[in-house]
Design a protein around this motif. Sequence first.
Motif, PDB file in Angstrom:
ATOM      1  N   GLY A   5       5.131   0.336  17.884  1.00  0.00           N
ATOM      2  CA  GLY A   5       4.327   1.547  17.727  1.00  0.00           C
ATOM      3  C   GLY A   5       4.311   2.120  16.324  1.00  0.00           C
ATOM      4  N   ILE A   6       5.033   1.501  15.403  1.00  0.00           N
ATOM      5  CA  ILE A   6       5.087   1.958  14.016  1.00  0.00           C
ATOM      6  C   ILE A   6       4.056   1.163  13.215  1.00  0.00           C
ATOM      7  CG2 ILE A   6       6.554   2.228  11.978  1.00  0.00           C
ATOM      8  CD1 ILE A   6       8.926   1.885  14.163  1.00  0.00           C
ATOM      9  N   HIS A   7       3.217   1.864  12.473  1.00  0.00           N
ATOM     10  CA  HIS A   7       2.171   1.228  11.676  1.00  0.00           C
ATOM     11  C   HIS A   7       2.731   0.892  10.292  1.00  0.00           C
ATOM     12  CE1 HIS A   7      -0.965   2.514  14.556  1.00  0.00           C
ATOM     13  NE2 HIS A   7      -0.101   3.497  14.757  1.00  0.00           N
ATOM     14  N   PHE A   8       2.766  -0.386   9.979  1.00  0.00           N
ATOM     15  CA  PHE A   8       3.285  -0.832   8.688  1.00  0.00           C
ATOM     16  C   PHE A   8       2.143  -1.163   7.751  1.00  0.00           C
ATOM     17  CE2 PHE A   8       6.782  -1.524  11.540  1.00  0.00           C
ATOM     18  CZ  PHE A   8       7.872  -1.126  10.793  1.00  0.00           C
ATOM     19  N   MET A   9       2.270  -0.688   6.514  1.00  0.00           N
ATOM     20  CA  MET A   9       1.333  -1.008   5.445  1.00  0.00           C
ATOM     21  C   MET A   9       2.177  -1.598   4.317  1.00  0.00           C
ATOM     22  SD  MET A   9      -0.617   2.619   5.625  1.00  0.00           S
ATOM     23  CE  MET A   9       0.973   3.430   5.801  1.00  0.00           C
ATOM     24  N   ARG A  10       1.803  -2.772   3.875  1.00  0.00           N
ATOM     25  CA  ARG A  10       2.598  -3.448   2.843  1.00  0.00           C
ATOM     26  C   ARG A  10       1.712  -3.773   1.644  1.00  0.00           C
ATOM     27  NH1 ARG A  10       4.058  -6.507   7.678  1.00  0.00           N
ATOM     28  NH2 ARG A  10       6.028  -5.689   8.465  1.00  0.00           N
ATOM     29  N   ARG A  11       2.198  -3.371   0.479  1.00  0.00           N
ATOM     30  CA  ARG A  11       1.498  -3.652  -0.778  1.00  0.00           C
ATOM     31  C   ARG A  11       2.537  -3.903  -1.855  1.00  0.00           C
ATOM     32  NH1 ARG A  11      -1.544  -3.100   2.842  1.00  0.00           N
ATOM     33  NH2 ARG A  11      -3.580  -2.125   2.888  1.00  0.00           N
ATOM     34  N   GLY A  12       2.155  -4.671  -2.863  1.00  0.00           N
ATOM     35  CA  GLY A  12       3.034  -4.905  -3.997  1.00  0.00           C
ATOM     36  C   GLY A  12       4.253  -5.744  -3.630  1.00  0.00           C
ATOM     37  N   ARG A  13       5.129  -5.853  -4.551  1.00  0.00           N
ATOM     38  CA  ARG A  13       6.397  -6.569  -4.378  1.00  0.00           C
ATOM     39  C   ARG A  13       7.525  -5.577  -4.584  1.00  0.00           C
ATOM     40  NH1 ARG A  13       4.830 -10.913  -1.669  1.00  0.00           N
ATOM     41  NH2 ARG A  13       3.332 -12.141  -2.815  1.00  0.00           N
ATOM     42  N   TRP A  14       8.764  -6.041  -4.532  1.00  0.00           N
ATOM     43  CA  TRP A  14       9.898  -5.131  -4.645  1.00  0.00           C
ATOM     44  C   TRP A  14       9.870  -4.341  -5.946  1.00  0.00           C
ATOM     45  CZ3 TRP A  14      13.285  -5.550  -8.655  1.00  0.00           C
ATOM     46  CH2 TRP A  14      13.286  -6.754  -9.365  1.00  0.00           C
ATOM     47  N   TRP A  15       9.308  -4.922  -6.994  1.00  0.00           N
ATOM     48  CA  TRP A  15       9.300  -4.281  -8.297  1.00  0.00           C
ATOM     49  C   TRP A  15       8.075  -3.407  -8.539  1.00  0.00           C
ATOM     50  CZ3 TRP A  15       5.040  -6.304 -10.618  1.00  0.00           C
ATOM     51  CH2 TRP A  15       4.623  -7.559 -10.185  1.00  0.00           C
TER      52      TRP A  15
END
Length: 87
Positions: free
Chosen positions: A55-65
Amino acid sequence: MKILILNWRDIANPSGGGAEQLTHEMAKRWVDNGHQVYQYSSLFPNARKEEVINGIHFMRRGRWWSVHVFAFFYYLQNKKKFDIVID
């Protein structure tokens, strides 16, 4: 309530650890209590840019840095959509 979590790794990240597990467990409980939870984190190999887990919406962008820069601009563009931000 709409909650935004800013965290450089999330529960699906292979480099994640105890902090990511704790954050995810708290977020699951907020979802269970009727809140909308969004988490902004970095991409990792084979990660989806957008995904819903428990139920948690994840948005992923970029890298660790670079995720901090992406998260900053995401927040500036969307800050009125959220009631609370957790970093």
